[in-house]
Design a protein around this motif. Sequence first.
Motif, PDB file in Angstrom:
ATOM      1  N   GLY A   1     -13.739  13.202  20.105  1.00 56.11           N
ATOM      2  CA  GLY A   1     -12.494  13.532  20.497  1.00 56.11           C
ATOM      3  C   GLY A   1     -11.521  12.482  20.536  1.00 56.11           C
ATOM      4  O   GLY A   1     -10.280  12.724  20.130  1.00 56.11           O
TER       5      GLY A   1
ATOM      6  N   TYR B   1     -11.957  16.031  13.652  1.00 57.75           N
ATOM      7  CA  TYR B   1     -13.125  15.999  14.758  1.00 57.75           C
ATOM      8  C   TYR B   1     -14.188  16.523  13.954  1.00 57.75           C
ATOM      9  O   TYR B   1     -15.231  16.105  14.340  1.00 57.75           O
ATOM     10  CB  TYR B   1     -12.665  16.944  15.685  1.00 57.75           C
ATOM     11  CG  TYR B   1     -13.606  17.384  16.738  1.00 57.75           C
ATOM     12  CD1 TYR B   1     -13.967  16.563  17.717  1.00 57.75           C
ATOM     13  CD2 TYR B   1     -14.425  18.542  16.653  1.00 57.75           C
ATOM     14  CE1 TYR B   1     -14.844  16.714  18.686  1.00 57.75           C
ATOM     15  CE2 TYR B   1     -15.393  18.866  17.886  1.00 57.75           C
ATOM     16  CZ  TYR B   1     -15.706  17.752  18.702  1.00 57.75           C
ATOM     17  OH  TYR B   1     -16.383  18.195  19.636  1.00 57.75           O
TER      18      TYR B   1
ATOM     19  N   ALA C   1     -10.517  11.537  17.160  1.00 60.08           N
ATOM     20  CA  ALA C   1      -9.771  12.572  16.429  1.00 60.08           C
ATOM     21  C   ALA C   1      -8.317  12.678  17.037  1.00 60.08           C
ATOM     22  O   ALA C   1      -7.586  12.992  16.217  1.00 60.08           O
ATOM     23  CB  ALA C   1     -10.305  13.958  16.596  1.00 60.08           C
TER      24      ALA C   1
END
Length: 312
Positions: A112, A89, A115
């Motif tokens: 997000g 991230y 990740a």
Amino acid sequence: MPDDTKSPMFFIKSFVSGGISGMTSKTAIAPLERLKILLQAHNKHYKQFGVFSGLLAVYKREGFLGFYKGNGAMMVRIFPYDSIKFMSYEQYKKLTAHYLGPKSHAGKLMNGALAGVTAVSCTYPLDMIRARLAFQVTGEHIYTGIIDAIKTIVRKEGGIKALYRGYTPTILGMIPYGALSFYTFENMKYICLTYAPNILGKRSAATDEIVLRVPASLLCGALGGAIAQTISFPLDVSRRRMQLAMVLPDSKDFSNVFRTLRTVYRQNGIVKGLYRGLSINYLRVVPQVAVSFATYELMKQIFHLKTGIQKN
């Protein structure tokens, strides 16, 4: 303060911070995590129970350690999972800031989502094993442990690819979940530190920043977890059904994500099917995500990594 995101120590510190945050948060909600799996997959011993009656039933039937069945596999998985998630991230955040700008909402959502997908792809087989072990009930064991579960699944269910059963709905669910949880947390964090820095924040002498206090981190993480889980929950149900298909009757009905969603909907509807276990998931995910983000923020502060906003 100079940018340290390219240094090897930044990778190491963010990796360790993420791993510790994951282990802390998952251990805190392990009993609810196991009960959620039992309810989602309609385990014959517990499918008639609700949240609190189910927890009591697990304790009566399997004792206190029954709450933590499968948690060993979870710890083996969650350290690398959260380590990779938070570390990647930070790198995606730097990448999207370069190309889209640091304030881009699309970039924040992408960070997000990417990740989450990266972490899931690297650790998915361990999640499959943890689900199988957690689904077992005392006296009816199929697997004796993590290694035995891996060997048995590979040998009897079609090789290595069997360890990735349910991968597609996991990725489809992770995209909105990862995007919304990080996006909500980061925006709530910005609001807290911008409009109430004296109440919700504190000064960090090490990094010359205003950083979140722990209660504020918990609040921001809880909100992010609640929003993200509501959107992605049906895909989480689909994932669990596919992971457990070979130990459930009518396994052919759970061969892919769309057939699984259709089967669950036809058999049990929306509330008792696609969203079965959502109430326990709120009790589980909200504190889990809250503790995860709060611990990660705290670890970043301990390791003197940038985590807040620069003081004026």
